[in-house]
Design a protein around this motif. Structure first.
Motif, mmCIF file in Angstrom:
data_model
loop_
_atom_site.group_PDB
_atom_site.id
_atom_site.type_symbol
_atom_site.label_atom_id
_atom_site.label_comp_id
_atom_site.label_asym_id
_atom_site.label_seq_id
_atom_site.Cartn_x
_atom_site.Cartn_y
_atom_site.Cartn_z
ATOM 1 N N SER A 73 0.832 -1.205 0.000
ATOM 2 C CA SER A 73 0.000 0.000 0.000
ATOM 3 C C SER A 73 0.865 1.252 0.000
ATOM 4 C CB SER A 73 -0.899 -0.012 1.242
ATOM 5 O OG SER A 73 -1.746 1.098 1.233
ATOM 6 N N TRP A 74 2.132 1.104 0.339
ATOM 7 C CA TRP A 74 3.047 2.251 0.418
ATOM 8 C C TRP A 74 3.711 2.435 -0.944
ATOM 9 C CZ3 TRP A 74 5.739 1.380 5.866
ATOM 10 C CH2 TRP A 74 4.753 1.444 6.853
ATOM 11 N N THR A 75 3.029 3.148 -1.815
ATOM 12 C CA THR A 75 3.474 3.383 -3.190
ATOM 13 C C THR A 75 3.313 4.861 -3.525
ATOM 14 O OG1 THR A 75 1.335 3.227 -4.326
ATOM 15 C CG2 THR A 75 2.442 1.148 -3.816
ATOM 16 N N MET A 76 4.009 5.305 -4.567
ATOM 17 C CA MET A 76 3.912 6.711 -4.974
ATOM 18 C C MET A 76 4.290 6.854 -6.437
ATOM 19 S SD MET A 76 5.933 9.926 -3.156
ATOM 20 C CE MET A 76 7.584 9.219 -3.277
ATOM 21 N N VAL A 77 3.535 7.674 -7.157
ATOM 22 C CA VAL A 77 3.948 8.076 -8.503
ATOM 23 C C VAL A 77 5.066 9.108 -8.333
ATOM 24 C CG1 VAL A 77 3.240 9.273 -10.614
ATOM 25 C CG2 VAL A 77 1.685 7.649 -9.524
ATOM 26 N N MET A 78 6.103 9.015 -9.188
ATOM 27 C CA MET A 78 7.220 9.972 -9.105
ATOM 28 C C MET A 78 7.413 10.739 -10.402
ATOM 29 S SD MET A 78 9.996 7.637 -7.098
ATOM 30 C CE MET A 78 11.272 8.867 -7.325
ATOM 31 N N ALA A 124 7.585 4.746 -6.817
ATOM 32 C CA ALA A 124 8.336 4.300 -5.646
ATOM 33 C C ALA A 124 7.466 3.319 -4.874
ATOM 34 C CB ALA A 124 8.675 5.487 -4.749
ATOM 35 N N ILE A 125 8.102 2.323 -4.292
ATOM 36 C CA ILE A 125 7.425 1.492 -3.297
ATOM 37 C C ILE A 125 8.356 1.388 -2.092
ATOM 38 C CG2 ILE A 125 6.131 0.166 -5.016
ATOM 39 C CD1 ILE A 125 7.937 -2.215 -4.504
ATOM 40 N N VAL A 126 7.765 1.220 -0.926
ATOM 41 C CA VAL A 126 8.573 0.989 0.277
ATOM 42 C C VAL A 126 8.487 -0.499 0.607
ATOM 43 C CG1 VAL A 126 8.740 1.374 2.769
ATOM 44 C CG2 VAL A 126 8.391 3.308 1.234
ATOM 45 N N ASP A 178 16.444 2.100 -9.236
ATOM 46 C CA ASP A 178 17.277 2.558 -8.121
ATOM 47 C C ASP A 178 16.716 1.982 -6.820
ATOM 48 O OD1 ASP A 178 19.401 3.846 -6.925
ATOM 49 O OD2 ASP A 178 18.494 5.830 -6.918
ATOM 50 N N VAL A 221 16.864 3.195 -2.749
ATOM 51 C CA VAL A 221 17.342 4.165 -1.761
ATOM 52 C C VAL A 221 17.318 3.436 -0.423
ATOM 53 C CG1 VAL A 221 17.049 6.492 -0.812
ATOM 54 C CG2 VAL A 221 16.293 6.002 -3.163
ATOM 55 N N LYS A 252 18.614 3.664 2.479
ATOM 56 C CA LYS A 252 18.404 4.412 3.719
ATOM 57 C C LYS A 252 16.928 4.542 4.085
ATOM 58 C CE LYS A 252 19.452 9.151 5.259
ATOM 59 N NZ LYS A 252 19.889 10.462 4.712
ATOM 60 N N HIS A 253 16.076 4.607 3.050
ATOM 61 C CA HIS A 253 14.645 4.814 3.291
ATOM 62 C C HIS A 253 13.788 3.609 2.866
ATOM 63 C CE1 HIS A 253 15.198 8.912 4.536
ATOM 64 N NE2 HIS A 253 15.836 9.214 3.435
ATOM 65 N N ILE A 266 13.274 2.577 0.011
ATOM 66 C CA ILE A 266 12.524 2.938 -1.197
ATOM 67 C C ILE A 266 13.115 2.197 -2.392
ATOM 68 C CG2 ILE A 266 12.062 4.803 -2.843
ATOM 69 C CD1 ILE A 266 11.940 6.739 -0.467
ATOM 70 N N VAL A 319 12.822 2.271 -6.438
ATOM 71 C CA VAL A 319 12.323 3.114 -7.534
ATOM 72 C C VAL A 319 12.163 2.241 -8.779
ATOM 73 C CG1 VAL A 319 12.729 5.185 -8.918
ATOM 74 C CG2 VAL A 319 13.552 5.091 -6.539
ATOM 75 N N GLU A 354 -2.425 6.891 4.140
ATOM 76 C CA GLU A 354 -2.253 5.604 3.463
ATOM 77 C C GLU A 354 -3.281 5.347 2.358
ATOM 78 O OE1 GLU A 354 -0.526 2.443 5.499
ATOM 79 O OE2 GLU A 354 -1.509 0.881 4.333
ATOM 80 N N TRP A 358 1.341 13.126 -5.300
ATOM 81 C CA TRP A 358 2.439 12.152 -5.276
ATOM 82 C C TRP A 358 3.000 12.075 -3.867
ATOM 83 C CZ3 TRP A 358 5.427 13.515 -10.466
ATOM 84 C CH2 TRP A 358 4.563 13.292 -11.546
ATOM 85 N N THR A 359 2.373 11.240 -3.057
ATOM 86 C CA THR A 359 2.738 11.080 -1.646
ATOM 87 C C THR A 359 2.808 9.591 -1.302
ATOM 88 O OG1 THR A 359 0.513 10.852 -0.698
ATOM 89 C CG2 THR A 359 1.285 13.101 -1.121
ATOM 90 N N MET A 360 3.474 9.275 -0.213
ATOM 91 C CA MET A 360 3.592 7.863 0.198
ATOM 92 C C MET A 360 3.857 7.782 1.691
ATOM 93 S SD MET A 360 6.294 5.060 -1.423
ATOM 94 C CE MET A 360 7.787 6.017 -1.128
ATOM 95 N N VAL A 361 3.200 6.852 2.350
ATOM 96 C CA VAL A 361 3.556 6.509 3.729
ATOM 97 C C VAL A 361 4.838 5.681 3.682
ATOM 98 C CG1 VAL A 361 2.853 5.201 5.782
ATOM 99 C CG2 VAL A 361 1.164 6.539 4.534
ATOM 100 N N MET A 362 5.757 5.948 4.607
ATOM 101 C CA MET A 362 7.021 5.197 4.632
ATOM 102 C C MET A 362 7.236 4.462 5.946
ATOM 103 S SD MET A 362 9.508 7.997 2.868
ATOM 104 C CE MET A 362 10.962 7.019 3.201
ATOM 105 N N VAL A 422 6.771 13.961 -3.533
ATOM 106 C CA VAL A 422 7.636 14.344 -4.653
ATOM 107 C C VAL A 422 7.319 15.790 -4.996
ATOM 108 C CG1 VAL A 422 8.082 14.017 -7.122
ATOM 109 C CG2 VAL A 422 7.931 12.037 -5.614
ATOM 110 N N VAL A 428 15.875 13.569 -0.884
ATOM 111 C CA VAL A 428 16.607 12.717 -1.818
ATOM 112 C C VAL A 428 16.568 13.442 -3.161
ATOM 113 C CG1 VAL A 428 16.807 10.389 -2.776
ATOM 114 C CG2 VAL A 428 15.761 10.709 -0.516
ATOM 115 N N LYS A 434 18.147 13.459 -5.936
ATOM 116 C CA LYS A 434 18.176 12.699 -7.191
ATOM 117 C C LYS A 434 16.777 12.325 -7.682
ATOM 118 C CE LYS A 434 20.140 8.234 -8.605
ATOM 119 N NZ LYS A 434 20.767 7.024 -8.038
ATOM 120 N N HIS A 435 15.867 12.107 -6.723
ATOM 121 C CA HIS A 435 14.519 11.664 -7.086
ATOM 122 C C HIS A 435 13.441 12.690 -6.738
ATOM 123 C CE1 HIS A 435 15.871 7.716 -8.255
ATOM 124 N NE2 HIS A 435 16.466 7.519 -7.090
#
Lengths: 180, 180
Positions: free
Chosen positions: A35-40, A47-49, A124, A126, A128-129, A131, A133, B14, B36-40, B49, B126, B128-129
């Protein structure tokens, strides 16, 4: 399934539906509920976490490919079921009666029962987070499917079903990308 | 507005609603519409983004603070209007008749008309993204508000309104974080 222009693929993800992400590790397919997704970007980039807490993560990292499949409300118990068992001890395609379908580009399978599928390459990570891509490289949709309403996870065990659609295309025309 | 436990704040994001993000640069407030948002993480940590193409970005980068405000379906034309004009030449609070409300922690204003507001600190960018990583530091919700249905941007100028809610709390109990 009918091929969908890549320039439209982000519109499957932007509303924020809960999705199923498939991976293939050698010949073993797996599915995770995300469920943790985002258009970039419109290209499309997503992105997905995820991380080592998901069994699929090792396959995703190794193969650098996956498929984002978009389930609908009639698949709710499948979505929850997939999210509450592990590929470590379960063949999720078999357990949930899902049909793996060969994609055009990536080795991970599409899910035949889903409304739409986006084949993705990992471009990619990431770390650290947590993520990952993804770039969509092919997309398809099932135009014959009657049920098109997707699900939005609230995160507390409840889900919101898509309701009515409202149109503000005219007001937004100046801000929309070409080809959408 | 009633304070909301931070452990529940991720449940506002979420489901993937389109949100309004406020910033303050010296004493100038601004608002941007972000889909363009995401829960992490549950803590809560969010990604959005954004970049130099948004006038608010400079203020976000400088102040390292913002507020994520959650609008509802009755605010659709405000959401679209905010997303199609620029803070460079517009005082969006004045133009859209919105009430800036002082937060508990950050300098950026809450939006009084929204269903909920999450005060956030920037904890990473981040570059780069074009990802900005935010940590929620306070959250509040308007329990008296009758209209609670949020909006999901499709990205093509249409929006999906929240429909009915379905409950799978029991099935998901083993996977839910504490305090949700």
């Amino acid at each position: 399934m009918r091929q969908l222009k890549l320039s439209k693929a982000f519109t499957l993800m932007e509303p924020g539906p809960v999705v199923l992400v498939t991976t293939r590790d050698r010949n073993k397919d797996n599915i995770m509920t995300i469920s943790w997704t985002m258009v970039m970007d419109f290209t499309p980039v997503f992105a997905i976490v995820t991380g080592a807490w998901n069994h699929s993560f090792a396959a995703l990292r190794k193969s650098r490919e996956c498929v984002i499949a978009i389930p609908t409300v009639d698949m709710l118990d499948t979505v929850v079921g997939i999210g509450t068992c592990s590929g470590a001890d379960t063949d999720k395609f078999a357990r949930f009666g899902l049909t793996p379908v060969r994609g055009k580009v990536v080795g991970a399978p599409l899910i035949g029962e889903c409304l739409a599928n986006i084949e993705c390459k990992v471009i990619d990570m990431v770390a650290k987070h947590n993520i990952v891509v993804l770039e969509g490289v092919a997309a398809c949709i099932d135009p014959a499917r009657k049920e098109k309403r997707t699900l939005h996870a609230v995160g507390d065990g409840t889900f919101v079903v898509d309701g009515r659609k409202v149109d503000r295309r005219k007001m937004m025309a100046s801000r929309l990308p070409d080809g959408v």
